[in-house]
Design a protein around this motif. Structure first.
Motif, PDB file in Angstrom:
ATOM      1  N   ALA A 121      22.298 137.398 -73.478  1.00  0.00           N
ATOM      2  CA  ALA A 121      21.694 137.294 -74.589  1.00  0.00           C
ATOM      3  C   ALA A 121      21.388 138.148 -75.806  1.00  0.00           C
ATOM      4  N   LEU A 122      21.733 139.757 -74.151  1.00  0.00           N
ATOM      5  CA  LEU A 122      22.085 140.567 -75.198  1.00  0.00           C
ATOM      6  C   LEU A 122      22.806 141.306 -76.165  1.00  0.00           C
ATOM      7  N   LEU A 123      24.057 140.431 -75.275  1.00  0.00           N
ATOM      8  CA  LEU A 123      25.212 140.338 -76.650  1.00  0.00           C
ATOM      9  C   LEU A 123      25.560 139.802 -77.721  1.00  0.00           C
ATOM     10  N   LEU A 124      24.139 138.567 -77.399  1.00  0.00           N
ATOM     11  CA  LEU A 124      24.021 137.303 -78.697  1.00  0.00           C
ATOM     12  C   LEU A 124      23.033 137.805 -79.534  1.00  0.00           C
ATOM     13  N   SER A 125      22.711 139.154 -78.795  1.00  0.00           N
ATOM     14  CA  SER A 125      21.478 139.290 -79.929  1.00  0.00           C
ATOM     15  C   SER A 125      21.608 140.488 -81.131  1.00  0.00           C
ATOM     16  N   PHE A 126      22.598 140.717 -79.866  1.00  0.00           N
ATOM     17  CA  PHE A 126      23.155 142.353 -80.716  1.00  0.00           C
ATOM     18  C   PHE A 126      24.063 141.975 -81.999  1.00  0.00           C
ATOM     19  N   PHE A 127      24.966 141.416 -81.397  1.00  0.00           N
ATOM     20  CA  PHE A 127      26.647 140.355 -82.707  1.00  0.00           C
ATOM     21  C   PHE A 127      26.405 139.158 -83.099  1.00  0.00           C
ATOM     22  N   LEU A 128      25.380 138.146 -81.918  1.00  0.00           N
ATOM     23  CA  LEU A 128      25.625 136.464 -83.345  1.00  0.00           C
ATOM     24  C   LEU A 128      24.063 136.286 -83.355  1.00  0.00           C
ATOM     25  N   PRO A 129      22.950 137.157 -83.354  1.00  0.00           N
ATOM     26  CA  PRO A 129      22.057 136.461 -82.836  1.00  0.00           C
ATOM     27  C   PRO A 129      21.517 135.760 -83.392  1.00  0.00           C
ATOM     28  N   TRP A 130      22.028 134.727 -84.731  1.00  0.00           N
ATOM     29  CA  TRP A 130      21.511 133.471 -85.066  1.00  0.00           C
ATOM     30  C   TRP A 130      22.399 133.253 -83.817  1.00  0.00           C
ATOM     31  N   ALA A 131      22.653 132.693 -83.932  1.00  0.00           N
ATOM     32  CA  ALA A 131      23.246 131.758 -82.117  1.00  0.00           C
ATOM     33  C   ALA A 131      22.801 131.730 -81.267  1.00  0.00           C
ATOM     34  N   ILE A 132      21.236 132.434 -80.952  1.00  0.00           N
ATOM     35  CA  ILE A 132      20.543 132.497 -79.955  1.00  0.00           C
ATOM     36  C   ILE A 132      19.900 130.710 -80.271  1.00  0.00           C
ATOM     37  N   THR A 133      19.035 130.338 -81.010  1.00  0.00           N
ATOM     38  CA  THR A 133      18.287 129.170 -81.606  1.00  0.00           C
ATOM     39  C   THR A 133      18.662 127.991 -80.811  1.00  0.00           C
ATOM     40  N   PRO A 134      20.429 127.770 -81.999  1.00  0.00           N
ATOM     41  CA  PRO A 134      21.405 127.061 -82.149  1.00  0.00           C
ATOM     42  C   PRO A 134      21.856 126.652 -79.708  1.00  0.00           C
ATOM     43  N   LEU A 135      22.193 127.849 -79.542  1.00  0.00           N
ATOM     44  CA  LEU A 135      21.617 127.130 -78.099  1.00  0.00           C
ATOM     45  C   LEU A 135      21.068 126.681 -76.650  1.00  0.00           C
ATOM     46  N   LEU A 136      20.108 127.697 -77.216  1.00  0.00           N
ATOM     47  CA  LEU A 136      18.133 127.116 -77.232  1.00  0.00           C
ATOM     48  C   LEU A 136      18.154 125.413 -76.624  1.00  0.00           C
ATOM     49  N   MET A 137      18.188 125.144 -78.268  1.00  0.00           N
ATOM     50  CA  MET A 137      18.539 123.824 -78.227  1.00  0.00           C
ATOM     51  C   MET A 137      18.942 122.636 -77.313  1.00  0.00           C
ATOM     52  N   LEU A 138      20.243 123.322 -77.716  1.00  0.00           N
ATOM     53  CA  LEU A 138      21.406 122.326 -77.064  1.00  0.00           C
ATOM     54  C   LEU A 138      20.637 122.171 -75.138  1.00  0.00           C
ATOM     55  N   GLY A 139      20.481 123.485 -74.769  1.00  0.00           N
ATOM     56  CA  GLY A 139      19.998 123.112 -74.233  1.00  0.00           C
ATOM     57  C   GLY A 139      18.478 122.600 -73.363  1.00  0.00           C
ATOM     58  N   GLY A 140      17.574 122.414 -74.388  1.00  0.00           N
ATOM     59  CA  GLY A 140      16.544 122.184 -74.769  1.00  0.00           C
ATOM     60  C   GLY A 140      16.871 120.178 -75.185  1.00  0.00           C
ATOM     61  N   ALA A 141      17.856 119.800 -75.287  1.00  0.00           N
ATOM     62  CA  ALA A 141      18.145 118.540 -75.616  1.00  0.00           C
ATOM     63  C   ALA A 141      18.635 118.785 -73.725  1.00  0.00           C
ATOM     64  N   PHE A 142      19.010 119.045 -73.737  1.00  0.00           N
ATOM     65  CA  PHE A 142      19.854 118.372 -71.549  1.00  0.00           C
ATOM     66  C   PHE A 142      18.339 118.239 -71.041  1.00  0.00           C
ATOM     67  N   LEU A 143      17.456 119.125 -70.962  1.00  0.00           N
ATOM     68  CA  LEU A 143      15.767 118.496 -70.656  1.00  0.00           C
ATOM     69  C   LEU A 143      15.381 117.292 -71.566  1.00  0.00           C
ATOM     70  N   CYS A 144      15.149 117.371 -72.582  1.00  0.00           N
ATOM     71  CA  CYS A 144      14.725 115.757 -72.759  1.00  0.00           C
ATOM     72  C   CYS A 144      15.872 114.716 -71.833  1.00  0.00           C
ATOM     73  N   PHE A 145      17.437 114.330 -72.017  1.00  0.00           N
ATOM     74  CA  PHE A 145      17.562 113.560 -71.364  1.00  0.00           C
ATOM     75  C   PHE A 145      17.365 113.710 -69.802  1.00  0.00           C
ATOM     76  N   GLU A 146      17.101 115.447 -69.347  1.00  0.00           N
ATOM     77  CA  GLU A 146      16.877 114.247 -67.637  1.00  0.00           C
ATOM     78  C   GLU A 146      15.452 113.879 -67.426  1.00  0.00           C
ATOM     79  N   GLY A 147      14.728 114.284 -68.800  1.00  0.00           N
ATOM     80  CA  GLY A 147      13.541 113.736 -68.271  1.00  0.00           C
ATOM     81  C   GLY A 147      12.753 112.802 -68.898  1.00  0.00           C
ATOM     82  N   ALA A 148      14.123 112.064 -69.656  1.00  0.00           N
ATOM     83  CA  ALA A 148      13.860 110.652 -70.589  1.00  0.00           C
ATOM     84  C   ALA A 148      14.842 110.020 -69.568  1.00  0.00           C
TER      85      ALA A 148
END
Length: 301
Positions: free
Chosen positions: A83-110
């Motif tokens: 998180a610290l590295l991404l926020s420093f070098f690639l802050p734009w990548a945090i949201t897409p990565l979280l969205m991928l994790g969110g998709a996995f939660l949706c998959f498990e829940g469904a």
């Protein structure tokens, strides 16, 4: 010589004051960040007990301890530095990565919803007991719990990091200290509560054996109520996967469903946002489950 010693003592006092101020900053920022992540923390607490359901009493706390260690490893060793590295070098990548994790939660829940809705072959009590007592089953449940915890922990840490970055004065060391403190405190809180929940029936059984009539009645009530509570938590845990996963994806696209109805703050806004995010999460999860099953069937064929 005395003046030199006095100057040294003054320097030490100054350093101590700065250190104390830094500790206060870390504690204050961690408290604020933790309160912002409270919703996800509650979801995490609701999700975890279902991974311990069905095990013998002597295995419940050891399994929770293993999951808690995995959760702390997720937060401190993996998520915090990334998180610290991404926020420093690639802050734009945090949201897409979280969205991928969110998709996995949706998959498990469904998938869990599908298991409840679709008929399946009933196992005998002997088969179920053999499966629950097997080492493989325990390993799979711990891995599944730690995997789900990873996504929820990433969301908690992202919220905490975003809150720290909003401070007037911040540094990478302050951010790291706050995230570490949030990770430890939240892990202890979540798995302490989970441990208490899964042992409530044992506590009730112990109380039911006491001589005091009121204590006995309360103990019997706990024993009788625990199956219903665990069933309720299983439903809430599945719903939490869907609404947290859906919320991550919906918010990642810059959408806030409650605002469509003119709601911005308050309990009603949260209920509307969580409800519509849960519907979106179920729809997204159902699509992923369908694709996954088709792909598995195609590979098998």
């Amino acid at each position: 010589m005395p003046s030199g010693l006095a100057a040294l003592l003054d320097d030490i006092a100054t350093i101590a004051k700065v250190a104390a101020a830094s500790v206060d900053d870390v504690a204050a920022a961690a408290g604020k960040a933790g309160s912002k992540a409270a919703g996800v923390v509650i979801d995490d607490t609701a999700v975890t007990p279902q991974y311990v359901t069905g095990f013998t009493p002597d295995r419940e706390l050891p399994i929770i301890w293993r999951i808690a260690k995995g959760s702390l490893f997720n937060k401190i060793i993996i998520i915090l530095p990334v998180a610290l590295l991404l926020s420093f070098f690639l802050p734009w990548a945090i949201t897409p990565l979280l969205m991928l994790g969110g998709a996995f939660l949706c998959f498990e829940g469904a998938e869990k919803v599908l298991e409840k809705l679709m008929p399946h072959e009933e196992e005998t009590l002997a088969d179920e007991f053999a499966e629950v007592c097997s080492k493989t089953h325990e390993e799979n449940m711990v891995k599944g719990a730690v995997r789900t915890d990873f996504i929820l922990s990433a969301e908690i840490m992202a919220i905490a990091l975003n809150e720290v970055k909003g401070l007037a004065e911040t540094s990478i060391w302050l951010e790291a200290a706050v995230l570490a403190l949030v990770a430890v405190v939240i892990t202890i809180a979540v798995y302490g509560v989970v441990g208490f929940i899964v042992k409530m029936d044992d506590i009730g059984l112990h109380m039911a054996q006491r001589e005091n009539g009121a204590t006995q009645a309360l103990g019997r009530g706990l024993v009788k109520g625990m199956p219903k509570l665990m069933t309720f938590l299983s439903v809430v845990g599945t719903a939490a996967m869907l609404w947290v996963g859906g919320q991550i994806i919906v918010h990642g696209f810059g959408l806030h469903p409650a605002e469509w109805f003119g709601l911005h703050e308050g309990a009603l806004a949260w209920i509307v946002d969580a409800g519509l995010s849960g519907v979106a999460g179920l729809a997204i999860g159902a699509i992923i489950v369908g694709v996954h099953h088709l792909w598995a069937a195609r590979k098998k064929a």
